[in-house]
Design a protein around this motif. Structure first.
Motif, PDB file in Angstrom:
ATOM      1  N   ALA A 141       6.451   3.267   6.650  1.00  0.00           N
ATOM      2  CA  ALA A 141       5.111   2.775   6.989  1.00  0.00           C
ATOM      3  C   ALA A 141       4.055   3.484   6.151  1.00  0.00           C
ATOM      4  CB  ALA A 141       4.843   2.988   8.482  1.00  0.00           C
ATOM      5  N   GLY A 142       4.201   4.808   6.017  1.00  0.00           N
ATOM      6  CA  GLY A 142       3.228   5.586   5.224  1.00  0.00           C
ATOM      7  C   GLY A 142       3.230   5.163   3.775  1.00  0.00           C
ATOM      8  N   SER A 143       4.429   4.908   3.216  1.00  0.00           N
ATOM      9  CA  SER A 143       4.519   4.478   1.816  1.00  0.00           C
ATOM     10  C   SER A 143       3.823   3.136   1.626  1.00  0.00           C
ATOM     11  CB  SER A 143       5.984   4.349   1.396  1.00  0.00           C
ATOM     12  OG  SER A 143       6.646   5.570   1.603  1.00  0.00           O
ATOM     13  N   ALA A 144       3.988   2.233   2.595  1.00  0.00           N
ATOM     14  CA  ALA A 144       3.337   0.924   2.511  1.00  0.00           C
ATOM     15  C   ALA A 144       1.818   1.095   2.580  1.00  0.00           C
ATOM     16  CB  ALA A 144       3.835   0.016   3.630  1.00  0.00           C
ATOM     17  N   ILE A 145       1.370   2.055   3.386  1.00  0.00           N
ATOM     18  CA  ILE A 145      -0.079   2.313   3.477  1.00  0.00           C
ATOM     19  C   ILE A 145      -0.599   2.808   2.128  1.00  0.00           C
ATOM     20  CG2 ILE A 145      -1.819   3.827   4.521  1.00  0.00           C
ATOM     21  CD1 ILE A 145      -0.185   3.618   7.157  1.00  0.00           C
ATOM     22  N   VAL A 146       0.125   3.740   1.492  1.00  0.00           N
ATOM     23  CA  VAL A 146      -0.304   4.247   0.174  1.00  0.00           C
ATOM     24  C   VAL A 146      -0.444   3.089  -0.803  1.00  0.00           C
ATOM     25  CG1 VAL A 146       0.340   5.673  -1.821  1.00  0.00           C
ATOM     26  CG2 VAL A 146       0.729   6.537   0.505  1.00  0.00           C
ATOM     27  N   GLY A 147       0.534   2.210  -0.814  1.00  0.00           N
ATOM     28  CA  GLY A 147       0.474   1.056  -1.705  1.00  0.00           C
ATOM     29  C   GLY A 147      -0.720   0.160  -1.395  1.00  0.00           C
ATOM     30  N   ALA A 148      -0.901  -0.147  -0.112  1.00  0.00           N
ATOM     31  CA  ALA A 148      -1.976  -1.071   0.279  1.00  0.00           C
ATOM     32  C   ALA A 148      -3.358  -0.470   0.022  1.00  0.00           C
ATOM     33  CB  ALA A 148      -1.816  -1.442   1.755  1.00  0.00           C
ATOM     34  N   LEU A 149      -3.473   0.853   0.112  1.00  0.00           N
ATOM     35  CA  LEU A 149      -4.777   1.491  -0.120  1.00  0.00           C
ATOM     36  C   LEU A 149      -5.275   1.261  -1.552  1.00  0.00           C
ATOM     37  CD1 LEU A 149      -4.457   4.938   1.726  1.00  0.00           C
ATOM     38  CD2 LEU A 149      -5.831   2.963   2.413  1.00  0.00           C
ATOM     39  N   GLN A 150      -4.329   1.022  -2.482  1.00  0.00           N
ATOM     40  CA  GLN A 150      -4.724   0.798  -3.876  1.00  0.00           C
ATOM     41  C   GLN A 150      -5.561  -0.469  -4.024  1.00  0.00           C
ATOM     42  OE1 GLN A 150      -4.033   3.490  -5.609  1.00  0.00           O
ATOM     43  NE2 GLN A 150      -2.867   4.120  -3.797  1.00  0.00           N
ATOM     44  N   SER A 151      -5.526  -1.340  -3.020  1.00  0.00           N
ATOM     45  CA  SER A 151      -6.282  -2.587  -3.113  1.00  0.00           C
ATOM     46  C   SER A 151      -7.761  -2.388  -2.767  1.00  0.00           C
ATOM     47  CB  SER A 151      -5.682  -3.642  -2.178  1.00  0.00           C
ATOM     48  OG  SER A 151      -5.947  -3.290  -0.827  1.00  0.00           O
ATOM     49  N   VAL A 152      -8.115  -1.268  -2.142  1.00  0.00           N
ATOM     50  CA  VAL A 152      -9.493  -1.103  -1.652  1.00  0.00           C
ATOM     51  C   VAL A 152     -10.488  -1.109  -2.807  1.00  0.00           C
ATOM     52  CG1 VAL A 152     -11.087   0.382  -0.404  1.00  0.00           C
ATOM     53  CG2 VAL A 152      -8.753   0.094   0.445  1.00  0.00           C
ATOM     54  N   VAL A 153     -10.274  -0.228  -3.794  1.00  0.00           N
ATOM     55  CA  VAL A 153     -11.206  -0.180  -4.930  1.00  0.00           C
ATOM     56  C   VAL A 153     -11.051  -1.433  -5.788  1.00  0.00           C
ATOM     57  CG1 VAL A 153     -11.827   1.065  -7.042  1.00  0.00           C
ATOM     58  CG2 VAL A 153     -11.349   2.332  -4.932  1.00  0.00           C
ATOM     59  N   ALA A 154      -9.799  -1.883  -5.954  1.00  0.00           N
ATOM     60  CA  ALA A 154      -9.549  -3.035  -6.831  1.00  0.00           C
ATOM     61  C   ALA A 154     -10.049  -4.352  -6.240  1.00  0.00           C
ATOM     62  CB  ALA A 154      -8.050  -3.140  -7.127  1.00  0.00           C
ATOM     63  N   ARG A 155      -9.948  -4.529  -4.898  1.00  0.00           N
ATOM     64  CA  ARG A 155     -10.220  -5.838  -4.292  1.00  0.00           C
ATOM     65  C   ARG A 155     -11.421  -5.887  -3.348  1.00  0.00           C
ATOM     66  NH1 ARG A 155      -8.080  -9.180  -7.637  1.00  0.00           N
ATOM     67  NH2 ARG A 155      -9.225  -7.570  -8.717  1.00  0.00           N
ATOM     68  N   ASN A 156     -11.926  -4.716  -2.888  1.00  0.00           N
ATOM     69  CA  ASN A 156     -13.035  -4.733  -1.935  1.00  0.00           C
ATOM     70  C   ASN A 156     -14.335  -4.204  -2.517  1.00  0.00           C
ATOM     71  OD1 ASN A 156     -10.491  -3.723   0.262  1.00  0.00           O
ATOM     72  ND2 ASN A 156     -11.469  -5.731   0.381  1.00  0.00           N
ATOM     73  N   VAL A 157     -14.227  -3.164  -3.361  1.00  0.00           N
ATOM     74  CA  VAL A 157     -15.430  -2.604  -3.983  1.00  0.00           C
ATOM     75  C   VAL A 157     -15.853  -3.542  -5.109  1.00  0.00           C
ATOM     76  CG1 VAL A 157     -16.324  -0.662  -5.330  1.00  0.00           C
ATOM     77  CG2 VAL A 157     -14.795  -0.230  -3.389  1.00  0.00           C
ATOM     78  N   PRO A 158     -17.125  -4.006  -5.103  1.00  0.00           N
ATOM     79  CA  PRO A 158     -17.575  -4.897  -6.174  1.00  0.00           C
ATOM     80  C   PRO A 158     -17.359  -4.257  -7.549  1.00  0.00           C
ATOM     81  CG  PRO A 158     -19.235  -4.735  -4.446  1.00  0.00           C
ATOM     82  CD  PRO A 158     -18.172  -3.743  -4.106  1.00  0.00           C
ATOM     83  N   ALA A 159     -17.006  -5.082  -8.519  1.00  0.00           N
ATOM     84  CA  ALA A 159     -16.612  -4.571  -9.837  1.00  0.00           C
ATOM     85  C   ALA A 159     -17.731  -3.787 -10.524  1.00  0.00           C
ATOM     86  CB  ALA A 159     -16.165  -5.732 -10.729  1.00  0.00           C
ATOM     87  N   ILE A 160     -19.004  -4.066 -10.198  1.00  0.00           N
ATOM     88  CA  ILE A 160     -20.079  -3.320 -10.869  1.00  0.00           C
ATOM     89  C   ILE A 160     -20.343  -1.976 -10.203  1.00  0.00           C
ATOM     90  CG2 ILE A 160     -21.319  -5.261 -11.926  1.00  0.00           C
ATOM     91  CD1 ILE A 160     -23.223  -5.058  -9.436  1.00  0.00           C
ATOM     92  N   GLU A 161     -19.733  -1.720  -9.057  1.00  0.00           N
ATOM     93  CA  GLU A 161     -19.856  -0.414  -8.400  1.00  0.00           C
ATOM     94  C   GLU A 161     -18.743   0.498  -8.917  1.00  0.00           C
ATOM     95  OE1 GLU A 161     -22.057   0.627  -6.101  1.00  0.00           O
ATOM     96  OE2 GLU A 161     -23.074  -1.251  -5.600  1.00  0.00           O
ATOM     97  N   ARG A 162     -18.907   1.815  -8.675  1.00  0.00           N
ATOM     98  CA  ARG A 162     -17.844   2.735  -9.057  1.00  0.00           C
ATOM     99  C   ARG A 162     -17.374   3.494  -7.825  1.00  0.00           C
ATOM    100  NH1 ARG A 162     -21.729   5.486 -13.053  1.00  0.00           N
ATOM    101  NH2 ARG A 162     -23.016   4.586 -11.434  1.00  0.00           N
ATOM    102  N   ALA A 163     -16.062   3.550  -7.662  1.00  0.00           N
ATOM    103  CA  ALA A 163     -15.501   4.316  -6.554  1.00  0.00           C
ATOM    104  C   ALA A 163     -14.100   4.774  -6.926  1.00  0.00           C
ATOM    105  CB  ALA A 163     -15.453   3.470  -5.284  1.00  0.00           C
ATOM    106  N   VAL A 164     -13.656   5.848  -6.279  1.00  0.00           N
ATOM    107  CA  VAL A 164     -12.296   6.353  -6.466  1.00  0.00           C
ATOM    108  C   VAL A 164     -11.698   6.593  -5.094  1.00  0.00           C
ATOM    109  CG1 VAL A 164     -10.874   8.265  -7.312  1.00  0.00           C
ATOM    110  CG2 VAL A 164     -12.836   7.517  -8.642  1.00  0.00           C
ATOM    111  N   LEU A 165     -10.455   6.168  -4.914  1.00  0.00           N
ATOM    112  CA  LEU A 165      -9.709   6.494  -3.692  1.00  0.00           C
ATOM    113  C   LEU A 165      -8.375   7.063  -4.157  1.00  0.00           C
ATOM    114  CD1 LEU A 165      -8.862   4.015  -0.753  1.00  0.00           C
ATOM    115  CD2 LEU A 165      -7.667   6.119  -1.269  1.00  0.00           C
ATOM    116  N   SER A 166      -8.171   8.356  -3.948  1.00  0.00           N
ATOM    117  CA  SER A 166      -6.901   8.972  -4.344  1.00  0.00           C
ATOM    118  C   SER A 166      -6.150   9.495  -3.129  1.00  0.00           C
ATOM    119  CB  SER A 166      -7.155  10.137  -5.305  1.00  0.00           C
ATOM    120  OG  SER A 166      -7.579   9.646  -6.559  1.00  0.00           O
ATOM    121  N   VAL A 167      -4.856   9.163  -3.076  1.00  0.00           N
ATOM    122  CA  VAL A 167      -3.970   9.796  -2.085  1.00  0.00           C
ATOM    123  C   VAL A 167      -3.351  10.990  -2.795  1.00  0.00           C
ATOM    124  CG1 VAL A 167      -1.983   9.516  -0.562  1.00  0.00           C
ATOM    125  CG2 VAL A 167      -3.459   7.547  -1.064  1.00  0.00           C
ATOM    126  N   THR A 168      -3.631  12.191  -2.310  1.00  0.00           N
ATOM    127  CA  THR A 168      -3.163  13.390  -3.014  1.00  0.00           C
ATOM    128  C   THR A 168      -2.147  14.178  -2.194  1.00  0.00           C
ATOM    129  OG1 THR A 168      -4.975  14.668  -2.083  1.00  0.00           O
ATOM    130  CG2 THR A 168      -5.365  13.629  -4.227  1.00  0.00           C
TER     131      THR A 168
END
Ligand SMILES: [Zn+2]
Ligand SMILES: [Zn+2]
Length: 383
Positions: free
Chosen positions: A209-236
Protein backbone atom coordinates in the motif's frame (compact mmCIF):
# COMPACT_ATOMS: atom_id res chain seq x y z
CA UNK A 1 28.56 62.86 2.04
CA UNK A 2 30.21 59.52 2.73
CA UNK A 3 28.14 56.40 2.08
CA UNK A 4 27.11 54.16 4.99
CA UNK A 5 29.46 51.48 3.63
CA UNK A 6 32.46 53.83 3.86
CA UNK A 7 31.57 54.97 7.38
CA UNK A 8 30.96 51.43 8.65
CA UNK A 9 34.18 50.20 6.97
CA UNK A 10 36.09 52.43 9.41
CA UNK A 11 34.86 50.17 12.24
CA UNK A 12 35.83 46.98 10.43
CA UNK A 13 38.25 45.60 13.02
CA UNK A 14 35.84 46.10 15.90
CA UNK A 15 32.88 44.46 14.17
CA UNK A 16 34.96 41.62 12.70
CA UNK A 17 36.04 40.85 16.28
CA UNK A 18 32.39 40.80 17.41
CA UNK A 19 31.51 38.49 14.49
CA UNK A 20 34.32 36.08 15.38
CA UNK A 21 33.32 36.08 19.03
CA UNK A 22 29.73 35.11 18.08
CA UNK A 23 31.12 32.52 15.65
CA UNK A 24 33.22 30.91 18.39
CA UNK A 25 30.11 30.60 20.63
CA UNK A 26 27.31 29.24 18.42
CA UNK A 27 23.91 28.57 19.98
CA UNK A 28 20.97 26.60 18.59
CA UNK A 29 17.51 28.04 17.86
CA UNK A 30 15.68 29.59 20.85
CA UNK A 31 18.74 28.92 23.02
CA UNK A 32 20.67 32.02 21.94
CA UNK A 33 21.14 33.32 25.50
CA UNK A 34 24.77 34.41 25.21
CA UNK A 35 24.26 35.87 21.74
CA UNK A 36 21.14 37.78 22.80
CA UNK A 37 22.92 39.14 25.89
CA UNK A 38 25.84 40.23 23.72
CA UNK A 39 23.49 41.97 21.26
CA UNK A 40 21.60 43.72 24.06
CA UNK A 41 24.85 44.86 25.70
CA UNK A 42 26.23 46.27 22.43
CA UNK A 43 22.98 48.12 21.70
CA UNK A 44 22.96 49.61 25.23
CA UNK A 45 26.60 50.69 24.80
CA UNK A 46 25.42 52.59 21.72
CA UNK A 47 22.69 54.26 23.79
CA UNK A 48 19.90 52.39 22.01
CA UNK A 49 16.63 51.38 23.76
CA UNK A 50 16.59 47.57 24.13
CA UNK A 51 13.78 45.02 24.62
CA UNK A 52 14.88 41.48 25.48
CA UNK A 53 12.97 38.20 25.54
CA UNK A 54 10.77 39.01 22.54
CA UNK A 55 9.85 35.53 21.25
CA UNK A 56 11.99 33.72 23.86
CA UNK A 57 15.55 34.82 23.00
CA UNK A 58 14.75 37.58 20.48
CA UNK A 59 15.98 41.14 20.99
CA UNK A 60 14.53 44.39 19.60
CA UNK A 61 16.35 47.72 19.58
CA UNK A 62 14.52 50.99 18.91
CA UNK A 63 15.97 54.19 17.42
CA UNK A 64 13.47 57.06 17.31
CA UNK A 65 14.28 60.09 15.22
CA UNK A 66 11.14 61.99 14.22
CA UNK A 67 7.70 61.06 12.95
CA UNK A 68 8.50 59.56 9.55
CA UNK A 69 8.16 55.95 8.45
CA UNK A 70 8.81 53.06 10.80
CA UNK A 71 11.31 50.63 9.32
CA UNK A 72 12.09 47.15 10.64
CA UNK A 73 15.53 45.62 9.97
CA UNK A 74 15.80 41.94 10.78
CA UNK A 75 18.77 39.59 11.35
CA UNK A 76 18.83 35.97 12.53
CA UNK A 77 21.10 34.76 15.36
CA UNK A 78 21.03 30.95 15.52
CA UNK A 79 23.56 28.28 14.58
CA UNK A 80 23.27 24.69 13.32
CA UNK A 81 23.70 21.31 15.03
CA UNK A 82 26.86 20.25 13.16
CA UNK A 83 30.59 19.92 13.70
CA UNK A 84 32.82 22.71 12.37
CA UNK A 85 35.81 21.70 10.21
CA UNK A 86 37.31 25.08 9.32
CA UNK A 87 40.26 24.82 11.71
CA UNK A 88 40.13 28.64 12.03
CA UNK A 89 41.32 30.44 15.18
CA UNK A 90 37.72 31.59 15.81
CA UNK A 91 36.19 28.15 15.12
CA UNK A 92 33.32 26.93 17.29
CA UNK A 93 34.16 26.18 20.91
CA UNK A 94 30.77 24.47 21.35
CA UNK A 95 30.88 20.82 20.35
CA UNK A 96 28.31 19.82 17.73
CA UNK A 97 27.26 23.41 17.04
CA UNK A 98 28.40 25.69 14.27
CA UNK A 99 27.58 29.01 12.63
CA UNK A 100 27.49 27.33 9.22
CA UNK A 101 24.80 29.61 7.76
CA UNK A 102 26.49 32.93 8.57
CA UNK A 103 23.87 34.17 11.02
CA UNK A 104 26.82 35.35 13.14
CA UNK A 105 27.54 37.70 10.23
CA UNK A 106 23.91 38.83 9.84
CA UNK A 107 23.72 39.67 13.57
CA UNK A 108 26.97 41.63 13.30
CA UNK A 109 25.81 43.50 10.18
CA UNK A 110 22.66 44.62 11.98
CA UNK A 111 24.72 45.74 14.99
CA UNK A 112 26.97 47.79 12.69
CA UNK A 113 23.92 49.29 10.95
CA UNK A 114 22.51 50.14 14.40
CA UNK A 115 25.69 51.99 15.38
CA UNK A 116 25.67 53.93 12.09
CA UNK A 117 21.97 54.90 12.26
CA UNK A 118 22.22 55.88 15.93
CA UNK A 119 25.30 58.07 15.31
CA UNK A 120 24.43 59.70 11.99
CA UNK A 121 20.62 59.94 12.29
CA UNK A 122 20.23 60.86 8.64
CA UNK A 123 16.62 59.68 8.63
CA UNK A 124 13.23 60.83 9.90
CA UNK A 125 11.23 58.05 11.57
CA UNK A 126 11.74 55.00 13.75
CA UNK A 127 14.05 52.05 13.19
CA UNK A 128 13.22 48.72 14.82
CA UNK A 129 16.28 46.48 14.99
CA UNK A 130 14.88 42.93 15.05
CA UNK A 131 17.34 40.24 16.21
CA UNK A 132 15.44 37.02 15.56
CA UNK A 133 16.18 33.65 17.19
CA UNK A 134 15.65 30.18 15.75
CA UNK A 135 15.55 30.64 11.97
CA UNK A 136 16.81 27.11 11.19
CA UNK A 137 13.50 25.31 11.77
CA UNK A 138 12.92 26.37 15.38
CA UNK A 139 10.07 28.76 14.56
CA UNK A 140 11.81 31.92 15.75
CA UNK A 141 9.98 34.34 13.44
CA UNK A 142 6.59 32.97 14.54
CA UNK A 143 7.71 33.09 18.19
CA UNK A 144 8.42 36.83 17.83
CA UNK A 145 5.15 37.45 15.95
CA UNK A 146 3.16 35.54 18.59
CA UNK A 147 4.87 37.67 21.20
CA UNK A 148 3.34 40.75 19.54
CA UNK A 149 6.40 41.89 17.56
CA UNK A 150 4.55 44.20 15.16
CA UNK A 151 1.95 45.33 17.74
CA UNK A 152 4.66 46.38 20.18
CA UNK A 153 7.06 47.62 17.49
CA UNK A 154 4.87 48.68 14.55
CA UNK A 155 6.65 48.73 11.18
CA UNK A 156 5.50 50.19 7.85
CA UNK A 157 8.20 48.19 6.06
CA UNK A 158 10.63 45.43 7.03
CA UNK A 159 13.92 44.34 5.42
CA UNK A 160 16.27 41.40 5.81
CA UNK A 161 19.22 39.81 4.05
CA UNK A 162 21.25 36.62 3.77
CA UNK A 163 24.85 36.03 2.74
CA UNK A 164 25.38 34.21 -0.54
CA UNK A 165 28.55 32.17 -1.15
CA UNK A 166 29.81 32.48 -4.73
CA UNK A 167 28.44 36.01 -5.15
CA UNK A 168 31.14 38.72 -5.06
CA UNK A 169 31.35 40.79 -1.85
CA UNK A 170 29.52 44.08 -2.33
CA UNK A 171 26.99 42.60 -4.74
CA UNK A 172 23.30 42.09 -3.93
CA UNK A 173 20.59 39.95 -5.53
CA UNK A 174 16.82 40.05 -5.10
CA UNK A 175 13.58 39.86 -7.02
CA UNK A 176 10.01 41.12 -6.57
CA UNK A 177 7.33 38.55 -5.74
CA UNK A 178 8.07 34.97 -4.62
CA UNK A 179 11.82 34.57 -4.04
CA UNK A 180 12.09 31.58 -1.70
CA UNK A 181 9.88 28.55 -1.42
CA UNK A 182 7.47 27.64 1.33
CA UNK A 183 8.71 24.49 3.06
CA UNK A 184 6.72 21.66 4.61
CA UNK A 185 7.81 18.34 6.09
CA UNK A 186 5.33 15.47 6.25
CA UNK A 187 4.84 11.96 7.57
CA UNK A 188 2.40 9.39 6.25
CA UNK A 189 1.70 6.39 8.46
CA UNK A 190 0.16 3.42 6.61
CA UNK A 191 -1.50 0.98 8.97
CA UNK A 192 -2.07 -2.55 7.71
CA UNK A 193 -2.07 -5.91 9.46
CA UNK A 194 1.25 -7.70 9.75
CA UNK A 195 1.99 -11.38 9.59
CA UNK A 196 4.18 -14.13 8.13
CA UNK A 197 6.06 -13.34 4.93
CA UNK A 198 4.97 -16.69 3.56
CA UNK A 199 1.26 -16.06 4.14
CA UNK A 200 0.50 -12.60 2.69
CA UNK A 201 -3.12 -13.59 2.14
CA UNK A 202 -3.58 -13.45 5.93
CA UNK A 203 -2.23 -9.90 6.14
CA UNK A 204 -2.96 -6.39 4.91
CA UNK A 205 0.49 -5.55 3.57
CA UNK A 206 1.35 -1.90 4.30
CA UNK A 207 4.55 -2.14 2.21
CA UNK A 208 2.51 -2.72 -0.95
CA UNK A 209 0.00 0.00 0.00
CA UNK A 210 2.82 2.41 0.90
CA UNK A 211 4.62 1.72 -2.38
CA UNK A 212 1.42 2.46 -4.31
CA UNK A 213 1.08 5.72 -2.36
CA UNK A 214 4.65 6.74 -3.30
CA UNK A 215 3.85 6.09 -6.94
CA UNK A 216 0.52 7.93 -6.85
CA UNK A 217 2.06 10.95 -5.08
CA UNK A 218 4.15 11.57 -8.22
CA UNK A 219 0.95 12.68 -9.95
CA UNK A 220 0.37 15.65 -7.61
CA UNK A 221 2.93 18.04 -9.11
CA UNK A 222 2.55 16.56 -12.60
CA UNK A 223 -1.29 16.50 -12.75
CA UNK A 224 -2.67 18.88 -10.08
CA UNK A 225 -0.24 21.79 -9.81
CA UNK A 226 -0.76 24.13 -12.80
CA UNK A 227 2.16 23.93 -15.22
CA UNK A 228 3.08 27.62 -14.77
CA UNK A 229 3.47 27.15 -11.00
CA UNK A 230 6.52 25.56 -9.40
CA UNK A 231 6.37 22.91 -6.72
CA UNK A 232 8.36 19.92 -5.48
CA UNK A 233 7.06 16.86 -3.65
CA UNK A 234 9.79 14.44 -2.59
CA UNK A 235 9.39 11.20 -0.66
CA UNK A 236 12.71 10.88 1.16
CA UNK A 237 11.90 8.27 3.82
CA UNK A 238 10.31 4.85 3.70
CA UNK A 239 10.60 3.05 7.00
CA UNK A 240 9.12 -0.45 6.88
CA UNK A 241 9.91 -3.77 8.55
CA UNK A 242 13.26 -5.20 9.60
CA UNK A 243 12.99 -8.95 9.04
CA UNK A 244 13.05 -11.04 5.84
CA UNK A 245 10.03 -13.12 6.75
CA UNK A 246 7.78 -10.65 8.56
CA UNK A 247 5.24 -8.43 6.84
CA UNK A 248 5.22 -5.34 9.09
CA UNK A 249 2.10 -3.97 10.73
CA UNK A 250 2.71 -0.44 9.50
CA UNK A 251 5.10 1.66 7.42
CA UNK A 252 6.03 5.30 7.67
CA UNK A 253 6.76 7.56 4.67
CA UNK A 254 8.20 11.03 4.98
CA UNK A 255 9.59 13.85 2.91
CA UNK A 256 9.37 17.48 1.96
CA UNK A 257 7.16 19.78 -0.11
CA UNK A 258 8.20 23.14 -1.63
CA UNK A 259 5.98 25.68 -3.38
CA UNK A 260 5.84 29.43 -4.02
CA UNK A 261 2.37 30.29 -2.74
CA UNK A 262 0.17 29.38 0.21
CA UNK A 263 -2.51 28.26 -2.25
CA UNK A 264 -0.15 25.73 -3.87
CA UNK A 265 1.05 24.47 -0.47
CA UNK A 266 -2.59 23.88 0.49
CA UNK A 267 -3.44 22.23 -2.83
CA UNK A 268 -0.50 19.81 -2.52
CA UNK A 269 -1.43 18.95 1.07
CA UNK A 270 -5.07 18.32 0.10
CA UNK A 271 -4.14 16.06 -2.81
CA UNK A 272 -1.59 14.16 -0.69
CA UNK A 273 -4.21 13.45 1.96
CA UNK A 274 -6.79 12.28 -0.57
CA UNK A 275 -4.25 10.00 -2.30
CA UNK A 276 -2.80 8.56 0.90
CA UNK A 277 -6.21 7.81 2.42
CA UNK A 278 -7.82 6.63 -0.83
CA UNK A 279 -4.98 4.41 -2.02
CA UNK A 280 -4.55 2.84 1.41
CA UNK A 281 -8.30 2.15 1.62
CA UNK A 282 -8.13 0.42 -1.75
CA UNK A 283 -5.69 -2.08 -0.20
CA UNK A 284 -7.76 -2.51 2.95
CA UNK A 285 -5.25 -0.46 4.93
CA UNK A 286 -5.56 3.05 6.38
CA UNK A 287 -3.27 6.06 6.17
CA UNK A 288 -2.87 9.34 8.01
CA UNK A 289 -0.96 12.40 6.80
CA UNK A 290 0.80 14.78 9.16
CA UNK A 291 1.72 17.87 7.10
CA UNK A 292 3.79 20.53 8.88
CA UNK A 293 4.47 23.92 7.29
CA UNK A 294 7.90 25.09 8.46
CA UNK A 295 8.04 28.30 6.47
CA UNK A 296 5.56 30.05 4.27
CA UNK A 297 6.76 31.15 0.79
CA UNK A 298 8.92 34.29 0.95
CA UNK A 299 7.24 36.99 -1.13
CA UNK A 300 8.99 40.33 -1.70
CA UNK A 301 6.70 43.37 -1.91
CA UNK A 302 7.13 45.13 -5.28
CA UNK A 303 7.61 48.64 -3.85
CA UNK A 304 9.93 47.52 -1.06
CA UNK A 305 11.97 45.44 -3.52
CA UNK A 306 12.40 48.51 -5.72
CA UNK A 307 13.57 50.51 -2.69
CA UNK A 308 16.04 47.85 -1.53
CA UNK A 309 17.32 47.30 -5.08
CA UNK A 310 17.81 51.06 -5.55
CA UNK A 311 19.67 51.31 -2.22
CA UNK A 312 21.85 48.36 -3.27
CA UNK A 313 22.48 49.79 -6.75
CA UNK A 314 23.66 53.09 -5.20
CA UNK A 315 26.25 51.13 -3.20
CA UNK A 316 27.41 48.51 -5.72
CA UNK A 317 26.41 45.90 -8.25
CA UNK A 318 22.84 44.60 -8.01
CA UNK A 319 20.92 41.83 -9.72
CA UNK A 320 17.24 42.83 -9.43
CA UNK A 321 16.19 39.67 -11.30
CA UNK A 322 17.84 37.18 -8.98
CA UNK A 323 16.42 33.69 -9.58
CA UNK A 324 13.99 32.28 -7.03
CA UNK A 325 15.29 29.35 -4.96
CA UNK A 326 13.64 26.23 -3.55
CA UNK A 327 15.21 26.81 -0.12
CA UNK A 328 13.12 28.33 2.66
CA UNK A 329 13.53 31.27 5.06
CA UNK A 330 11.24 32.01 8.00
CA UNK A 331 11.53 35.81 7.61
CA UNK A 332 8.70 35.00 5.17
CA UNK A 333 6.26 34.96 8.13
CA UNK A 334 7.18 38.58 8.90
CA UNK A 335 6.74 39.52 5.23
CA UNK A 336 3.20 38.08 5.41
CA UNK A 337 2.38 40.69 8.07
CA UNK A 338 4.33 43.73 6.86
CA UNK A 339 5.40 44.58 3.28
CA UNK A 340 9.13 44.36 2.82
CA UNK A 341 11.98 42.76 0.95
CA UNK A 342 14.80 40.29 1.40
CA UNK A 343 18.09 40.29 -0.47
CA UNK A 344 21.06 38.00 -0.94
CA UNK A 345 24.41 39.71 -0.36
CA UNK A 346 27.71 38.45 -1.69
CA UNK A 347 29.91 36.38 0.62
CA UNK A 348 32.67 35.93 -1.96
CA UNK A 349 34.47 32.71 -2.74
CA UNK A 350 33.59 30.62 0.33
CA UNK A 351 32.22 27.15 1.00
CA UNK A 352 28.45 26.77 0.69
CA UNK A 353 26.21 27.53 3.68
CA UNK A 354 25.53 24.48 5.90
CA UNK A 355 28.95 23.07 4.90
CA UNK A 356 31.38 22.20 7.74
CA UNK A 357 34.07 24.41 6.12
CA UNK A 358 31.83 27.47 5.66
CA UNK A 359 32.81 30.76 7.29
CA UNK A 360 31.07 34.11 7.00
CA UNK A 361 33.25 36.62 5.12
CA UNK A 362 34.06 39.58 7.40
CA UNK A 363 34.77 41.75 4.35
CA UNK A 364 31.01 41.68 3.69
CA UNK A 365 30.10 43.33 7.02
CA UNK A 366 30.19 46.98 5.85
CA UNK A 367 28.31 46.10 2.64
CA UNK A 368 25.42 44.29 4.32
CA UNK A 369 25.28 46.77 7.19
CA UNK A 370 25.52 49.68 4.76
CA UNK A 371 22.67 48.30 2.67
CA UNK A 372 20.37 48.02 5.71
CA UNK A 373 21.26 51.58 6.77
CA UNK A 374 20.87 52.92 3.24
CA UNK A 375 17.35 51.57 2.80
CA UNK A 376 16.32 53.36 6.01
CA UNK A 377 17.76 56.67 4.73
CA UNK A 378 15.98 56.15 1.41
CA UNK A 379 12.57 55.15 2.81
CA UNK A 380 12.48 57.48 5.82
CA UNK A 381 14.26 60.51 4.39
CA UNK A 382 15.12 63.44 6.63
CA UNK A 383 12.85 66.36 5.76
ZN1 LIG B 1 20.66 27.97 7.03
ZN1 LIG C 1 20.58 31.08 7.05
Amino acid sequence: MTSPVETIAQWQEEFAAIRRDIHAHPELGLEEHRTAALVAAKLREMGIEVHEGVGRTGVVGVIRNGNGRRIGLRADMDALPMEEETGLPHASTHKGRMHACGHDGHTTMLLAAARYLQQTRRFDGTVHLIFQPGEEGAGGALAMLEDGLFERFPCDEVYGLHNRPGMPVGQAGLRPGPMMAGVAFYDIVVQGRGGHGARPEATVDPVVAGSAIVGALQSVVARNVPAIERAVLSVTRFDAGNAYNVIPDRVRLGGTVRAFSRTMMELVEQRMRAIAEGVAAGFGASATLDFRVLTTPLVNDAGATEALAAAAAALGATDADFPAVMGGEDFAFMLEKVPGAYAMVGNGDTAEVHHPKFDFNDAAIPHGAGLLAAVVERQAPRV
